[in-house]
Design a protein around this motif. Sequence first.
Motif, PDB file in Angstrom:
ATOM      1  N   ASN A 170      -4.881  -3.203   2.269  1.00  0.00           N
ATOM      2  CA  ASN A 170      -4.531  -2.344   1.142  1.00  0.00           C
ATOM      3  C   ASN A 170      -4.379  -0.891   1.566  1.00  0.00           C
ATOM      4  OD1 ASN A 170      -4.163  -1.436  -1.560  1.00  0.00           O
ATOM      5  ND2 ASN A 170      -6.325  -0.891  -1.632  1.00  0.00           N
ATOM      6  N   ASN A 171      -3.194  -0.328   1.268  1.00  0.00           N
ATOM      7  CA  ASN A 171      -2.895   1.085   1.506  1.00  0.00           C
ATOM      8  C   ASN A 171      -3.056   1.478   2.978  1.00  0.00           C
ATOM      9  OD1 ASN A 171      -1.829   3.188  -0.024  1.00  0.00           O
ATOM     10  ND2 ASN A 171      -3.765   4.278  -0.085  1.00  0.00           N
ATOM     11  N   ARG A 172      -2.836   0.530   3.872  1.00  0.00           N
ATOM     12  CA  ARG A 172      -2.882   0.798   5.305  1.00  0.00           C
ATOM     13  C   ARG A 172      -1.517   0.466   5.902  1.00  0.00           C
ATOM     14  NH1 ARG A 172      -8.083   1.073   7.475  1.00  0.00           N
ATOM     15  NH2 ARG A 172      -9.430   2.049   5.913  1.00  0.00           N
ATOM     16  N   MET A 173      -0.940   1.446   6.574  1.00  0.00           N
ATOM     17  CA  MET A 173       0.391   1.283   7.144  1.00  0.00           C
ATOM     18  C   MET A 173       0.337   0.504   8.445  1.00  0.00           C
ATOM     19  SD  MET A 173       2.108   2.784   9.932  1.00  0.00           S
ATOM     20  CE  MET A 173       1.359   4.392  10.102  1.00  0.00           C
TER      21      MET A 173
ATOM     22  N   GLN B 185      -2.959 -11.398 -17.772  1.00  0.00           N
ATOM     23  CA  GLN B 185      -3.849 -10.261 -17.616  1.00  0.00           C
ATOM     24  C   GLN B 185      -4.583 -10.295 -16.292  1.00  0.00           C
ATOM     25  OE1 GLN B 185      -4.322  -7.638 -19.608  1.00  0.00           O
ATOM     26  NE2 GLN B 185      -2.764  -8.295 -21.055  1.00  0.00           N
ATOM     27  N   ALA B 186      -4.714 -11.469 -15.712  1.00  0.00           N
ATOM     28  CA  ALA B 186      -5.465 -11.576 -14.461  1.00  0.00           C
ATOM     29  C   ALA B 186      -4.650 -11.160 -13.256  1.00  0.00           C
ATOM     30  CB  ALA B 186      -5.957 -13.018 -14.278  1.00  0.00           C
ATOM     31  N   GLN B 187      -3.349 -10.931 -13.443  1.00  0.00           N
ATOM     32  CA  GLN B 187      -2.522 -10.535 -12.318  1.00  0.00           C
ATOM     33  C   GLN B 187      -2.722  -9.063 -11.979  1.00  0.00           C
ATOM     34  OE1 GLN B 187       1.494 -11.592 -13.186  1.00  0.00           O
ATOM     35  NE2 GLN B 187       0.889 -13.485 -14.202  1.00  0.00           N
ATOM     36  N   SER B 188      -2.345  -8.703 -10.777  1.00  0.00           N
ATOM     37  CA  SER B 188      -2.463  -7.317 -10.324  1.00  0.00           C
ATOM     38  C   SER B 188      -1.096  -6.812  -9.888  1.00  0.00           C
ATOM     39  CB  SER B 188      -3.446  -7.212  -9.154  1.00  0.00           C
ATOM     40  OG  SER B 188      -4.751  -7.537  -9.574  1.00  0.00           O
ATOM     41  N   ARG B 189      -0.902  -5.532 -10.073  1.00  0.00           N
ATOM     42  CA  ARG B 189       0.351  -4.913  -9.658  1.00  0.00           C
ATOM     43  C   ARG B 189       0.235  -4.506  -8.199  1.00  0.00           C
ATOM     44  NH1 ARG B 189       3.293   0.238 -12.646  1.00  0.00           N
ATOM     45  NH2 ARG B 189       5.185   0.291 -11.379  1.00  0.00           N
ATOM     46  N   ILE B 190       1.277  -4.763  -7.444  1.00  0.00           N
ATOM     47  CA  ILE B 190       1.302  -4.433  -6.017  1.00  0.00           C
ATOM     48  C   ILE B 190       2.535  -3.598  -5.729  1.00  0.00           C
ATOM     49  CG2 ILE B 190       2.417  -6.650  -5.489  1.00  0.00           C
ATOM     50  CD1 ILE B 190       1.106  -6.534  -2.739  1.00  0.00           C
ATOM     51  N   TRP B 191       2.354  -2.544  -4.927  1.00  0.00           N
ATOM     52  CA  TRP B 191       3.449  -1.658  -4.524  1.00  0.00           C
ATOM     53  C   TRP B 191       3.721  -1.875  -3.035  1.00  0.00           C
ATOM     54  CZ3 TRP B 191      -0.083  -0.340  -8.188  1.00  0.00           C
ATOM     55  CH2 TRP B 191       0.385   0.211  -9.382  1.00  0.00           C
TER      56      TRP B 191
ATOM     57  N   ASP C  29      -2.132   2.113  -7.420  1.00  0.00           N
ATOM     58  CA  ASP C  29      -1.291   2.859  -8.366  1.00  0.00           C
ATOM     59  C   ASP C  29      -0.264   3.742  -7.673  1.00  0.00           C
ATOM     60  OD1 ASP C  29      -2.595   1.748 -10.524  1.00  0.00           O
ATOM     61  OD2 ASP C  29      -4.117   3.313 -10.567  1.00  0.00           O
ATOM     62  N   GLY C  30       0.516   3.187  -6.797  1.00  0.00           N
ATOM     63  CA  GLY C  30       1.601   3.963  -6.204  1.00  0.00           C
ATOM     64  C   GLY C  30       1.997   3.454  -4.839  1.00  0.00           C
ATOM     65  N   TYR C  31       3.221   3.847  -4.421  1.00  0.00           N
ATOM     66  CA  TYR C  31       3.731   3.457  -3.117  1.00  0.00           C
ATOM     67  C   TYR C  31       3.077   4.277  -2.015  1.00  0.00           C
ATOM     68  CZ  TYR C  31       7.513   1.106  -5.650  1.00  0.00           C
ATOM     69  OH  TYR C  31       8.233   0.288  -6.467  1.00  0.00           O
ATOM     70  N   TYR C  32       2.916   3.666  -0.871  1.00  0.00           N
ATOM     71  CA  TYR C  32       2.422   4.383   0.300  1.00  0.00           C
ATOM     72  C   TYR C  32       3.486   5.355   0.802  1.00  0.00           C
ATOM     73  CZ  TYR C  32       0.323   5.097   4.922  1.00  0.00           C
ATOM     74  OH  TYR C  32      -0.219   5.656   6.050  1.00  0.00           O
ATOM     75  N   HIS C  33       4.753   4.952   0.749  1.00  0.00           N
ATOM     76  CA  HIS C  33       5.886   5.813   1.109  1.00  0.00           C
ATOM     77  C   HIS C  33       6.645   6.159  -0.167  1.00  0.00           C
ATOM     78  CE1 HIS C  33       5.123   3.025   4.523  1.00  0.00           C
ATOM     79  NE2 HIS C  33       5.278   4.097   5.257  1.00  0.00           N
TER      80      HIS C  33
ATOM     81  N   ALA D  99       1.512  11.928  -3.442  1.00  0.00           N
ATOM     82  CA  ALA D  99       1.835  11.690  -2.034  1.00  0.00           C
ATOM     83  C   ALA D  99       0.752  10.830  -1.412  1.00  0.00           C
ATOM     84  CB  ALA D  99       1.966  13.011  -1.293  1.00  0.00           C
ATOM     85  N   GLN D 100       1.064   9.560  -1.134  1.00  0.00           N
ATOM     86  CA  GLN D 100       0.134   8.682  -0.446  1.00  0.00           C
ATOM     87  C   GLN D 100       0.222   8.944   1.051  1.00  0.00           C
ATOM     88  OE1 GLN D 100      -1.914   6.990  -2.253  1.00  0.00           O
ATOM     89  NE2 GLN D 100      -0.926   6.156  -4.071  1.00  0.00           N
ATOM     90  N   GLY D 101      -0.357   8.071   1.835  1.00  0.00           N
ATOM     91  CA  GLY D 101      -0.414   8.287   3.277  1.00  0.00           C
ATOM     92  C   GLY D 101       0.924   8.410   3.954  1.00  0.00           C
ATOM     93  N   GLY D 102       1.967   7.790   3.372  1.00  0.00           N
ATOM     94  CA  GLY D 102       3.295   7.830   3.979  1.00  0.00           C
ATOM     95  C   GLY D 102       4.115   9.031   3.615  1.00  0.00           C
ATOM     96  N   GLY D 103       3.578   9.938   2.779  1.00  0.00           N
ATOM     97  CA  GLY D 103       4.283  11.170   2.438  1.00  0.00           C
ATOM     98  C   GLY D 103       5.265  11.000   1.298  1.00  0.00           C
TER      99      GLY D 103
END
Length: 655
Positions: A108-111, A169-175, A267-271, A402-406
């Motif tokens: 998660n959230n690791r490039m 409702q049990a599903q999760s959103r993935i970016w 809650d958002g894209y890494y890039h 701005a996530q880790g990818g800018g």
Amino acid sequence: MQLPKLSPLQSRLLAFAITTCLVVVIWVCFQPNYFAYAAEIPVPPEVVQHSEFEASIPPAPPDDPPVEIRDGLEEEESGDALYAPTFAYFDRSLVGRQEADKPLELNNNRMMDIDIDPKETKLFIFKKNQLSQRSVPEDIPVARGLEDTVNGTLDAEGRSGENNSVKRQAQSRIWISANTCRQPVPTVPLVTESVPQLTLQIWTTTSSSAARPSASKEAVGNATFSSGHANYTFSTDEDVYMEVTAPALTEGWAGSWNFEIAASVDDGYYHNYDNSTNFIYMVDTDSDSTLFITHNMTDFNDTEQVAKWIDAHKGDNLPFDIYAFPDDAWSPMMGVERSYCGLKEQFETSNNLSVLSSITTQFGQGLPKGMFNVQGLKTSMNYTGFLALNGTSNMTIDGTKAQGGGLVFKSFQWQTKADDTCQVIFGLEECSTVAYAVPSSPQWKNNDTGLIAFYDDLAKKYMQNFRRSLAQVACDTAGTAQYSLARTCTDCETDYKAWLCSVLIPRCEDWTANDTWLHPRNINTPFADGTLPSSDNLSMQFNATVRNRFAYNQSRNNEIDKVIKPGPYKELLPCEDLCFDIVRSCPAQLGFACPDPPMRELSYGRRDEKGIDLKCNFPGAVVDLTVDRGAAGMLSYRVSMVVLIAVLAAAWSWV
């Protein structure tokens, strides 16, 4: 009665008969249903507990034909011949096949940074144990195989949408996002094709039962990288697979790709890429450098908070980066215009430009802004620039974090000046609001410090004399004795300083600029080749109205011609309302007055009523880079009303 005496043979026969009867009795007493038989019972796959050794063995390769087990022998589906099996996993190049098919696991959230060759495919997996359990908005697509209940459809077991909503409702959103950091380069001088782009395919365990989807099975989403950037978001409660594929290279291209890919449930894209926000202004440019500022970085102007914020972002901690590339037939930024890592790598490896970055509060309201001085540019060259918010800033701009990818903002264009008669300066001590191109010459081109000192020392002398004159006015007297109930001596000094800096330090444009509101200066001074401006116009009217008038054949400040010797140039005149303000703010005994027309038009400009074009100069005036360039490559000017407040709204011209 005496029992008969048996012979030895009869005795053995009797013992055998008795034993046989006992065995029969025992057999009858213990029926077969009391015993357990070993038998193979069908068991659902999901309840089977696999051993650690079995789990370490990969599934049979999909390219191998399916086999059927019969009495310890294997029969090929395509034939009838039986053969004694060998252990397939250790005689078919196990290591190479496993590396090719095994997906790389994303966290998660690791490039993940990886290279890819033409016609190659890289497979990734984001396991469902990393998905957070949260509700899903109705406008977010759901993975295939998970029934939607928005329109009241039934689920796989025939339940109504009301009950099935619990499952949704049990599903999760993935970016999911990816950026191209390095790409193939052209091998021909004239590039006619666009840069080959990678493709991204996404599916889940419910959309395809195999680890790699076949052509007959639809994926959750498909995306072709656009300018080095791709993203996709949806909701699911299953393992998510991602496949990045490189195209085959056509003639004229060589090399491979390097890309980053990341999946996040935070809650958002890494890039990130923002195609609607420019978030940068051009202050001014000269023949080899350009000065930019960003919008406000914070919404507070408390002096103590601003000081702490600036201290926390000094040096390399500035949250913004700026990249610039010349508009050549081929530029290394082509194909990665939306990729933070791509722009960063290409700028550092293919450019000879340097950028001086700092934080400034001089452009209005005391709010901190990023300031960039791009140096090493070419004369009269069109450039494309990119502003990026780096991944360590943890800042949110217009709702995008701005996530880790800018975060990369949309590109902007500008053009450098055509000669060395104008030079950008900033950072003056007395006239701190001056940040634009001023009259200069080739001998001062590499001496910014000396040029700044020349103009700032002049301003200090005038301000010193002004303060002495203002000290003669009773500023701190009773209200009935003050010279004005609307203005104070502080207002007078502030307005005078803004006016003085605008007229004492002219804003310079090169001679080739053709805007009608620009005022020619030094027209009797020859160019470097010895020719005079307007040498082909020898009419008596031109000589009487232009060539022989001081307003055209010299600079506004005589010291400029004596020391700097800039040659012919054009000036963006100070705004006339700055002169009006100083007359209103200062005591009448100081004798300030503004010239009447037509003399006023030779000394001052007038602001554009529509607020579109920059037709006169004042502290804080900048170029709006959201304006498209014309056919000649020149930029239209706009006044940034965002940065023009308080003291910046006051500036004056020479009386």
